[in-house]
Design a protein around this motif. Structure first.
Motif, PDB file in Angstrom:
ATOM      1  N   ALA A   1       0.816  -1.229   0.000  1.00 26.77           N
ATOM      2  CA  ALA A   1       0.000   0.000   0.000  1.00 26.77           C
ATOM      3  C   ALA A   1       0.846   1.273   0.000  1.00 26.77           C
ATOM      4  O   ALA A   1       0.619   2.202   0.763  1.00 26.77           O
ATOM      5  N   TYR A   2       1.846   1.277  -0.868  1.00 26.16           N
ATOM      6  CA  TYR A   2       2.765   2.407  -0.893  1.00 26.16           C
ATOM      7  C   TYR A   2       2.861   3.064  -2.270  1.00 26.16           C
ATOM      8  O   TYR A   2       2.709   4.264  -2.415  1.00 26.16           O
ATOM      9  N   HIS A   3       3.078   2.264  -3.301  1.00 28.00           N
ATOM     10  CA  HIS A   3       3.301   2.817  -4.634  1.00 28.00           C
ATOM     11  C   HIS A   3       2.927   1.770  -5.685  1.00 28.00           C
ATOM     12  O   HIS A   3       3.025   0.577  -5.418  1.00 28.00           O
ATOM     13  N   ALA A   4       2.521   2.229  -6.890  1.00 26.59           N
ATOM     14  CA  ALA A   4       2.088   1.298  -7.939  1.00 26.59           C
ATOM     15  C   ALA A   4       3.201   0.362  -8.398  1.00 26.59           C
ATOM     16  O   ALA A   4       2.948  -0.785  -8.749  1.00 26.59           O
ATOM     17  N   SER A   5       4.457   0.845  -8.417  1.00 25.77           N
ATOM     18  CA  SER A   5       5.506  -0.016  -8.960  1.00 25.77           C
ATOM     19  C   SER A   5       6.792  -0.070  -8.136  1.00 25.77           C
ATOM     20  O   SER A   5       7.825  -0.487  -8.616  1.00 25.77           O
TER      21      SER A   5
ATOM     22  N   ALA B   1       1.727  -3.002  -7.826  1.00 38.42           N
ATOM     23  CA  ALA B   1       0.494  -2.727  -7.105  1.00 38.42           C
ATOM     24  C   ALA B   1       0.590  -3.193  -5.653  1.00 38.42           C
ATOM     25  O   ALA B   1      -0.404  -3.367  -4.974  1.00 38.42           O
TER      26      ALA B   1
ATOM     27  N   ASN C   1      -4.274  -6.370 -11.548  1.00 36.30           N
ATOM     28  CA  ASN C   1      -4.268  -6.126 -10.101  1.00 36.30           C
ATOM     29  C   ASN C   1      -4.220  -4.649  -9.751  1.00 36.30           C
ATOM     30  O   ASN C   1      -4.124  -4.296  -8.579  1.00 36.30           O
TER      31      ASN C   1
ATOM     32  N   GLY D   1      -4.942  -3.062  -6.139  1.00 35.63           N
ATOM     33  CA  GLY D   1      -3.754  -2.332  -5.693  1.00 35.63           C
ATOM     34  C   GLY D   1      -4.078  -0.881  -5.375  1.00 35.63           C
ATOM     35  O   GLY D   1      -3.667  -0.349  -4.351  1.00 35.63           O
TER      36      GLY D   1
ATOM     37  N   ALA E   1      -6.063  -0.665  -2.194  1.00 37.88           N
ATOM     38  CA  ALA E   1      -5.181  -0.828  -1.034  1.00 37.88           C
ATOM     39  C   ALA E   1      -4.416   0.460  -0.766  1.00 37.88           C
ATOM     40  O   ALA E   1      -4.310   0.921   0.374  1.00 37.88           O
ATOM     41  N   LEU E   2      -3.925   1.041  -1.850  1.00 33.31           N
ATOM     42  CA  LEU E   2      -3.128   2.268  -1.744  1.00 33.31           C
ATOM     43  C   LEU E   2      -3.973   3.430  -1.198  1.00 33.31           C
ATOM     44  O   LEU E   2      -3.580   4.114  -0.261  1.00 33.31           O
TER      45      LEU E   2
ATOM     46  N   LYS F   1      -5.082   2.645   2.317  1.00 31.37           N
ATOM     47  CA  LYS F   1      -3.965   2.251   3.199  1.00 31.37           C
ATOM     48  C   LYS F   1      -4.239   0.895   3.856  1.00 31.37           C
ATOM     49  O   LYS F   1      -4.142   0.741   5.082  1.00 31.37           O
TER      50      LYS F   1
END
Lengths: 395, 332
Positions: A255-259, A384, B113, B117, B120-121, B124
């Protein structure tokens, strides 16, 4: 709850077309990363790839499918490894087609490797190409399920580069929960113009051979391949050759960055911690880590931080991507097979192309060596934020 | 497992009461496209500009639920095709610029995904996160995944759902494959559910989910009987069927056959309202929960029998006749 054990394995990668060849290459420290021969892309000349050393025509010859029309390279790799795994586990036609046998695969590219045909079929008025039904992520699974009449649970996972690790985890859970007695699990991905251009746009290709866990690593080499494992309920496996047990698994999101991964290794720590918890093991019980180790600046340092914080002292570790390149959705399954080979033979394989360890951490396995291995941790992290860990153990 | 909250973005006005009250929208130029919410209220503009349609559909349906459940333990989604629009956009760039220097946005957004993703981002949420891409069984697989997680972690709560987008290039491929023969209409949409093991204040209970690939007629009967007996049910315990009719189409025979297994049961349909797409069973699940909770559905949904309050529903859907899914859902 009964144990989930591995009774068959099959693999095809840049270092071999079957389990035996892959094992030989690992033992002799021979990388499969080189100039690509079969990939059709302008970047063929700029970068090195972990390409399977067979043309599509050669792959076609080796599989038992009667209908050979419209199979993509992703399909061909999948069928090759799948057929080796079921032969290795000596499964009969009935074993495969009863309601309690299922099949889960991981893939990210699917049939999109047939870029040219896909582009044409997207705008064709009539006369589709023979690949018209091959583009989806699950095309390979449907073709195999149809041929082998698999009637249990089928599924395809796409969590990017952790896809097949999740396929293995899900298969183990289906058996543990009593929903299935036997699951064939793994993943497949072929080199494709699509992903080559995608990773190039993200600027994470190494201009030379990749150096996982080297202080001066410059990025990854893309690879291809497939691997499948036959998982069985312990009772069903009585009297059979048992390679290993799928003992633990963990899944999380960074849950930080797409890549890219967070500096604090949030997702990495979470999936390793959960894998240890399900396996009922402590960090110190892990004898060897088959790391995700893509050789990107971001992954390797984050993974080492996450491993150190969860395992305590770092056990011997390597990245077998220094042999195969990064095989995306297939990586988790290929590396699970490699982990099983290490476990079965008590072998540690050298992590290739390391000149200087990452500052502040011990370097990866420097020489081929032997060690009694009871528990292996295998990591897979994807775009993701998808992070997964498996713990594969001696039975 | 119990449904506690749900959202649905579909070709019908399913984000408020309009659909349930019978205000039906029809297909436009042979397509059922989703009635999309005002995403600007939900998604920061910088992010929104980069998002492909399926990501927007998924976030639009999922994010409000995430906001209401800040301690959610995981996100499990099904999408057969993920970001198709972005996939073809990137593919076209590869061809057009002959593999020149490309921007990675479409590539990153095209991965299946990306929906889970992004959720989730934005929410958080560092817990379990998975994306099932199993064609016409993607939603059923997400439900099965959640079911196992809720057996292992009995106090947890998960966001479970599905999203698929309509795309012209994919429409052409499916047209060449013959998917839209005999007037079958393409659709799209997203439905999301908050699931946990608590019965209190729940909307409905999902009893079980099952599936089979390339079955014979006999396999289907066997699977059905197995599913019912596993849940201690007889055929007469099922008082409504929700079936994936795309009529008129040859593959509707599967549904006719299923309906004959339950002689006294009301039969509902949904693809006449949302079209055919691989995760349409997520809409069927949302619609079934509505029927269980409110006792009403628009008249267009009724295929056979009389409209009546239902206690227990079997949702049966197949995709291309190859992948068949079952969902059992009952009143709380």
């Amino acid at each position: 709850m009964s144990k989930v054990v591995v009774t068959g394995i099959g693999v095809i990668s840049a270092i071999g077309n079957n389990v035996l060849e892959n094992h030989q290459s690992l033992k002799s420290g021979k990388t499969g990363i080189r100039k690509a021969q079969f990939l059709s892309s302008n970047y063929q000349k700029n970068y090195l790839f972990g390409e399977v050393n067979l043309s599509n025509a050669a792959l076609l010859e080796n599989i038992s499918f009667a209908d050979k029309k419209g199979l993509s390279r992703t399909d061909l790799l999948a069928i090759t490894a799948f057929e080796e795994a079921i032969q290795n586990a000596q499964l009969s036609a009935d074993d495969l087609s009863n309601f309690e046998t299922g099949f889960i695969s991981g893939s990210t590219v699917g049939g999109m490797c047939e870029t040219k045909h896909l582009f044409e079929d997207a705008t064709a008025i009539e006369h589709p190409s023979e690949h018209i039904d091959a583009y989806t992520c699950n095309a390979h699974l449907l073709k195999i399920a149809k041929k082998y009449q698999i009637k249990g649970y089928t599924d395809v996972i796409n969590t990017a580069c952790s896809s097949s690790a999740n396929a293995i985890m899900l298969g183990a859970k289906l058996i543990k929960s009593g929903r299935a007695k036997r699951m064939i699990v793994g993943g497949t991905d072929a080199l494709a113009k699509f992903t080559v251009n995608g990773f190039n746009a993200l600027q994470i290709f190494s201009p030379e051979i990749c150096q996982p866990f080297d202080q001066n690593r410059k990025g990854l080499n893309l690879g291809e391949g497939a691997a499948y494992l036959v998982l069985e309920n312990e009772d069903l496996a009585a009297g059979k050759t048992i390679y290993a047990e799928i003992k633990g698994y963990g899944n999380s999101n960074d849950a930080y960055h797409a890549s890219s991964l967070s500096e604090e290794a949030i997702g990495v720590r979470a999936c390793i911690t959960e894998a240890l918890h399900t396996a009922q093991l402590k960090g110190a019980d892990i004898d060897y880590v088959n790391a995700h180790g893509t050789a990107t600046e971001n992954n390797d340092i984050t993974e080492l931080r996450g491993l150190t914080e969860t395992l305590g002292e770092l056990p011997p570790y390597n990245s077998t991507k220094s042999y195969t390149g990064h095989t995306l959705g297939a990586a988790g399954a290929i590396e699970a097979v490699f982990s099983i080979l290490a476990l079965q033979n008590n072998e540690l394989y050298q992590s290739l192309h390391v000149d200087q360890a990452i500052e502040g951490y011990p370097g990866p396995i420097a020489n081929q060596s032997s060690k009694e291995i009871k528990h292996v941790l295998s990591n897979s992290f994807g775009f993701a934020g998808n992070c997964s860990s498996l713990i594969i153990s001696q039975v | 497992m119990y449904i506690h909250q749900m959202t649905c973005i579909s070709p019908q006005q399913s984000q408020d009461d309009s659909f349930i009250q019978g205000k039906i929208l029809s297909a436009n130029e042979g397509k059922f496209l989703a009635v999309e919410p005002n995403y600007m209220e939900l998604i920061p503009l910088g992010l929104l500009r980069r998002m492909g349609k399926v990501v927007k559909l998924g976030i639009g349906a999922g994010l409000p639920l995430l906001k209401d459940h800040p301690n959610l333990d995981g996100i499990i989604l099904g999408t057969a095709n993920g970001g198709l629009g972005d996939c073809f956009k990137f593919l076209n760039q590869i061809i057009q610029y002959e593999e020149g220097t490309l921007t990675p946005t479409s590539f990153v957004q095209s991965t299946a995904n990306a929906v889970a993703g992004n959720l989730a981002l934005m929410g958080k949420r560092t817990g379990y996160n998975s994306t099932h891409v199993s064609g016409g069984l993607s939603f059923e697989s997400a439900l099965a995944g959640a079911q196992m997680l809720l057996e292992e972690h009995t106090d947890n709560t998960y966001l479970v759902g599905a999203a698929d987008e309509f795309d012209e290039s994919n429409f052409n491929i499916n047209r060449l494959l013959g998917l839209y023969n005999n007037g079958v209409i393409a659709g799209e949409g997203s439905a999301m559910f908050i699931l946990n093991n608590q019965s209190k204040n729940a909307i409905a209970k999902i009893l079980d989910v099952d599936q089979i690939t390339y079955p014979s007629r006999e396999d289907i009967h066997q699977k059905l009987n197995y599913l019912l007996s596993k849940n201690n049910l007889k055929k007469e315990d099922i008082d409504a069927l929700v079936l994936g009719y795309t009529s008129p189409s040859a593959s509707d025979e599967w549904y006719d056959d299923m309906a004959t297994q339950f002689s006294e049961t009301s039969v509902y349909q949904f693809k006449n309202l949302v079209g055919e797409y691989p995760t349409s069973s997520a809409f069927a699940c949302w619609m079934s929960a509505q029927l269980l909770e409110t006792g009403q559905l628009p008249a267009d949904c009724l295929k056979k029998g009389v409209p009546r309050k239902a206690n227990r529903i079997l949702i049966y859907n197949h995709y291309r006749g190859d992948q068949h899914g079952f969902i059992l859902i009952e009143r709380v």
